[in-house]
Write an enzyme that holds these catalytic residues in place. Sequence first.
Site, short mmCIF file in Angstrom:
data_model
loop_
_atom_site.label_atom_id
_atom_site.label_comp_id
_atom_site.label_asym_id
_atom_site.label_seq_id
_atom_site.Cartn_x
_atom_site.Cartn_y
_atom_site.Cartn_z
CB THR A 185 -0.95 0.00 1.21
OG1 THR A 185 -1.83 1.11 1.11
CG2 THR A 185 -0.20 0.07 2.53
CD GLU A 331 -2.69 -0.18 5.39
OE1 GLU A 331 -3.65 -0.23 4.59
OE2 GLU A 331 -1.85 0.73 5.39
CE LYS A 440 -7.63 4.24 -2.65
NZ LYS A 440 -8.29 3.25 -1.84
CD1 TRP A 445 -3.14 3.75 -1.88
CD2 TRP A 445 -3.97 5.77 -1.37
NE1 TRP A 445 -4.04 3.61 -0.85
CE2 TRP A 445 -4.57 4.82 -0.52
CE3 TRP A 445 -4.35 7.11 -1.23
CZ2 TRP A 445 -5.51 5.16 0.45
CZ3 TRP A 445 -5.28 7.44 -0.28
CH2 TRP A 445 -5.86 6.48 0.55
P1 AMP Z 1 -6.40 1.06 -0.04
O1 AMP Z 1 -5.48 0.55 0.98
O2 AMP Z 1 -5.74 1.44 -1.31
O3 AMP Z 1 -7.54 0.15 -0.25
O4 AMP Z 1 -7.02 2.43 0.51
C1 AMP Z 1 -7.70 2.52 1.73
C2 AMP Z 1 -8.13 3.92 1.95
O5 AMP Z 1 -9.04 4.34 0.93
C3 AMP Z 1 -8.87 4.17 3.25
O6 AMP Z 1 -8.00 4.34 4.34
C4 AMP Z 1 -9.64 5.44 2.92
O7 AMP Z 1 -8.83 6.58 3.02
C5 AMP Z 1 -10.01 5.21 1.46
N1 AMP Z 1 -11.33 4.58 1.36
C6 AMP Z 1 -11.60 3.29 1.14
N2 AMP Z 1 -12.94 3.07 1.08
C7 AMP Z 1 -13.53 4.26 1.29
C8 AMP Z 1 -14.88 4.71 1.38
N3 AMP Z 1 -15.91 3.89 1.19
N4 AMP Z 1 -15.09 6.03 1.63
C9 AMP Z 1 -14.06 6.88 1.81
N5 AMP Z 1 -12.77 6.52 1.73
C10 AMP Z 1 -12.49 5.24 1.48
#
Ligand code: AMP
Length: 541
Positions: A185, A331, A440, A445
């Site tokens: 990540t 995570e 994002k 990211w």
């Molecule tokens: P990743 O590890 O790439 O899946 O990203 C996780 C992060 O994406 C989370 O910590 C949030 O900041 C963002 N995220 C994931 N799902 C949502 C959601 N439904 N609404 C807002 N932010 C989200």
Amino acid sequence: MEGLMMNYPLTVPSILDHGYRVYPKKEFISILPDKSRHSYMFSDLYKRSKKLMHALVNKLGVNRGDFIGTFAWNHYQHMELYYGIRGCGAVCHTINIRLSQPQTEFIINNAEDRYIFVDATLVPLLESIAALLATVEGYIILNAPKGFSTKLKNSVDYEELIADAPDNTPWVEVDENDACGMCYTSGTTGLPKGVLYSHRSTYLHALVVSLPNVAALSFNDRMLVGVPQFHVMAWGIPFAAVLTGAVLIMPSCHLQSAPFIDIIQKEQVNKASGVPTIWLGIYAALKNNPPAKPLPLKEVLIGGAAAPPSLIENYEKDFGIKVVHAWGMTETSPVGTLSRLQPQHDVLPSAEKIKIRALQGQQVPCVEIRIVLDNGAIAPKDGITSGEIEIRGPWIINSYFKSTSRENFSEDGWFKTGDVGTINDEGYLQITDRTKDLIKSGGEWISSVALEVAIMAHPKVKEASVIAIPDPHWTERPLAVIVLNNQQESIIQEELNNFLLPSFAKYQLPDKIVFVNEIPKTSVGKFNKKKLRQLYAEGKL
Ligand code: AMP
């Protein structure tokens, strides 16, 4: 006194054993990179995963605990890798194909991958960095067309590798707590961080994902996996579907709206998943070109970034499709919370129902979340008091790979998510902000810190700060706020992008720049991003 039940290990191969025993004839459909349709049964998935496991051990000398990379689209061979690599006790490291070259090189070297399974169409991306991949002994090519050749060393065709391997040798014995999968990540400073899943965490996550209050998967479903298999193991759906006997449909690289809609119609898809950007595009395409017959799709699991309430409302109103909004992280395996309406909400007016469904939702079984304030107190569940979201549970990270840092963990062992939110009296989470300096875009990211450091290395730049600005399609895009050394000089977008391109993927480059005389600072001299967000992120550009 101990309970008197068997200590039966929860391992990933046992998921496939179940699928084989109970649903051997279930279909698994892949639309391959060349657009051809491939279909086989769970029994084929089982037998070919066993062949792969045997070839890994006996031909490639893979040992328990080795890391094996996959650089591939969503399709049946990638599923065989999901199970075959884990079946020999090795770790399946799914590599994000969208990272920049330096990031890809970093994670392969950091994971110490011994072999990489790569789709033929993605081979050029690896060829350009292969010389820097110290631990990789060879490459196995997936979906190679006739006459395909590559500069990658020790390359072998996937079908050739598994052709003469037996399909019935037992899985290598593993402990349920052994590592079995890894995803990286984005780190805020730019270097990705490894998240190492265990058999047990993967198994339990798959069980809970299947539940009626979660993804509600069963043998009645035909599920289209719109999340790349390199993104948190496609949210665990490939495991949950095999456990529950749902038909799986994998679109490989065909993630654009038109082919997606076509697959939904032709394959009678009733459930699907994906990030908001994909589903925003599909909605626009459906609106522009309304389908001749109603779509078979009934429910879409959307997460990875905030699903706009209008999207949830529009899908339901125009196409009778229910959006189920979920929140999670690499995570957290990833599913942490999910929003569904409950019987007590039946009486609410539809606008109120949409508001609830647009929340990030309730914690799923096995997982606990809490909101922690700056002073360490736990916030009340009032839907107003916001703080950092902390989470714990059997599929939540306990430590990053090769890291001793406890920066992301509370003293009592909860994981600090870097997301900020509230929880209401019914236990529904709402994300309101993010403490981590990341953007994002389309589910991927972008590190604002990494961009700032790189932009400030440009000789004409004195200071640069990068923030996220809302974008209707990508959810967020980076905006660079720049102070030039010499105010008379100019720096055009193209010049800056060419300067940044060697270190970043194209989608990570800022598509807007604002030149200012000074960047507002906090009392300790840091860039005041809150102020910048107020100035630029609230629709002023
Ligand atoms: P990743 O590890 O790439 O899946 O990203 C996780 C992060 O994406 C989370 O910590 C949030 O900041 C963002 N995220 C994931 N799902 C949502 C959601 N439904 N609404 C807002 N932010 C989200």
